[in-house]
Design a protein around this motif. Structure first.
Motif, mmCIF file in Angstrom:
data_model
loop_
_atom_site.group_PDB
_atom_site.id
_atom_site.type_symbol
_atom_site.label_atom_id
_atom_site.label_comp_id
_atom_site.label_asym_id
_atom_site.label_seq_id
_atom_site.Cartn_x
_atom_site.Cartn_y
_atom_site.Cartn_z
ATOM 1 N N LEU A 1 0.828 -1.205 0.000
ATOM 2 C CA LEU A 1 0.000 0.000 0.000
ATOM 3 C C LEU A 1 0.867 1.262 0.000
ATOM 4 O O LEU A 1 0.623 2.184 -0.779
ATOM 5 C CB LEU A 1 -0.941 -0.005 1.208
ATOM 6 C CG LEU A 1 -1.903 1.162 1.316
ATOM 7 C CD1 LEU A 1 -2.814 1.243 0.098
ATOM 8 C CD2 LEU A 1 -2.718 1.046 2.587
ATOM 9 N N LEU A 2 1.911 1.268 0.825
ATOM 10 C CA LEU A 2 2.802 2.438 0.857
ATOM 11 C C LEU A 2 3.591 2.566 -0.433
ATOM 12 O O LEU A 2 3.826 3.674 -0.910
ATOM 13 C CB LEU A 2 3.772 2.345 2.041
ATOM 14 C CG LEU A 2 3.411 3.186 3.253
ATOM 15 C CD1 LEU A 2 3.654 4.640 3.043
ATOM 16 C CD2 LEU A 2 2.052 2.885 3.782
ATOM 17 N N HIS A 3 3.999 1.426 -1.001
ATOM 18 C CA HIS A 3 4.680 1.474 -2.297
ATOM 19 C C HIS A 3 3.742 2.074 -3.348
ATOM 20 O O HIS A 3 4.179 2.860 -4.191
ATOM 21 C CB HIS A 3 5.127 0.076 -2.740
ATOM 22 C CG HIS A 3 6.356 -0.409 -2.046
ATOM 23 N ND1 HIS A 3 7.602 0.143 -2.245
ATOM 24 C CD2 HIS A 3 6.531 -1.397 -1.136
ATOM 25 C CE1 HIS A 3 8.489 -0.486 -1.501
ATOM 26 N NE2 HIS A 3 7.865 -1.427 -0.815
ATOM 27 N N GLY B 1 3.169 5.878 -2.450
ATOM 28 C CA GLY B 1 4.456 6.555 -2.579
ATOM 29 C C GLY B 1 4.851 6.731 -4.039
ATOM 30 O O GLY B 1 5.418 7.755 -4.426
ATOM 31 N N THR B 2 4.537 5.729 -4.849
ATOM 32 C CA THR B 2 4.851 5.811 -6.278
ATOM 33 C C THR B 2 3.934 6.814 -6.970
ATOM 34 O O THR B 2 4.357 7.527 -7.882
ATOM 35 C CB THR B 2 4.777 4.417 -6.928
ATOM 36 O OG1 THR B 2 5.640 3.530 -6.197
ATOM 37 C CG2 THR B 2 5.219 4.459 -8.375
ATOM 38 N N VAL B 3 2.683 6.913 -6.531
ATOM 39 C CA VAL B 3 1.778 7.947 -7.053
ATOM 40 C C VAL B 3 2.341 9.325 -6.713
ATOM 41 O O VAL B 3 2.336 10.236 -7.556
ATOM 42 C CB VAL B 3 0.343 7.762 -6.507
ATOM 43 C CG1 VAL B 3 -0.519 8.988 -6.788
ATOM 44 C CG2 VAL B 3 -0.291 6.506 -7.107
ATOM 45 N N GLY C 1 -3.899 9.397 -4.195
ATOM 46 C CA GLY C 1 -3.045 9.164 -3.033
ATOM 47 C C GLY C 1 -3.845 9.173 -1.741
ATOM 48 O O GLY C 1 -3.634 8.342 -0.858
ATOM 49 N N GLY C 2 -4.777 10.110 -1.634
ATOM 50 C CA GLY C 2 -5.636 10.161 -0.455
ATOM 51 C C GLY C 2 -6.492 8.916 -0.315
ATOM 52 O O GLY C 2 -6.667 8.383 0.793
#
Length: 179
Positions: free
Chosen positions: A27-29, A32-34, A64-65
């Motif tokens: 999820l963070l990847h 974070g990529t967005v 992202g949100g």
């Protein structure tokens, strides 16, 4: 207000509902990529100011949100239909730009000038974000709307790079097979 909180010093971060997850989670990847993609779009805008690209940046903040919000809370904080609406806007923009381009004659190498190359970087970073979202879809199919938007957005960056070739009067370099 201080920018640092020290709450992430143990390798976790919080989602919008306050729950904590590893900074190495898929999820963070994904989000974070967005965020990385949004920064690269800023590089393209710095070379070629463009209202539509600024709109893309705004929509990526929504994406992202959404990714930072547990899926079961999306309806509470986000209009999920917005993803579908923006996907349609991207399709319209792709069709508009494509109408001005010659048909493709082969695989195009990601080069030409800095603007074109940076646009291709946007395309490839977008594809990476999409791959992370596809992994999230194994947990929850609700992420598919995000995946479709990112898929279309990467198509948009490909066409935009081709459009910049035309606008800048730089020939597209085609891949040449060794065979």
């Amino acid at each position: 207000m201080k920018i640092y909180t020290r709450t992430g010093d143990n390798g976790t971060t919080s989602l919008s509902d306050g729950s904590r997850i590893s900074k190495d989670s898929i999820l963070l990847h994904a989000y974070g990529t967005v965020d990385e993609l949004n920064s690269f779009i800023g590089v393209v805008i710095s070379q070629n100011p463009n209202d539509f690209l600024t709109k893309v940046q705004n929509e990526l903040f929504v994406v992202g949100g959404m990714l930072a919000t547990p899926v079961n809370n999306w309806e509470k904080y986000w209009k999920v239909e917005r993803l579908e609406e923006f996907t349609k806007e991207l399709e319209h923009e792709i069709d508009h730009l494509s109408a001005e381009l010659e048909p493709m004659r082969g695989f195009i190498l990601p080069q030409g000038n800095r603007l074109i190359a940076d646009t291709h970087v946007c395309r490839t970073v977008c594809r990476r974000a999409e791959r992370y979202v596809v992994a999230l879809m194994e947990e929850d199919k609700a992420y598919q709307k995000v995946q479709v938007l990112l898929n279309r957005l990467s198509d948009f960056f490909f066409i935009l790079a081709r459009f910049f070739h035309k606008k800048e009067k730089i020939f597209e370099t085609l891949y040449k097979s060794e065979k």
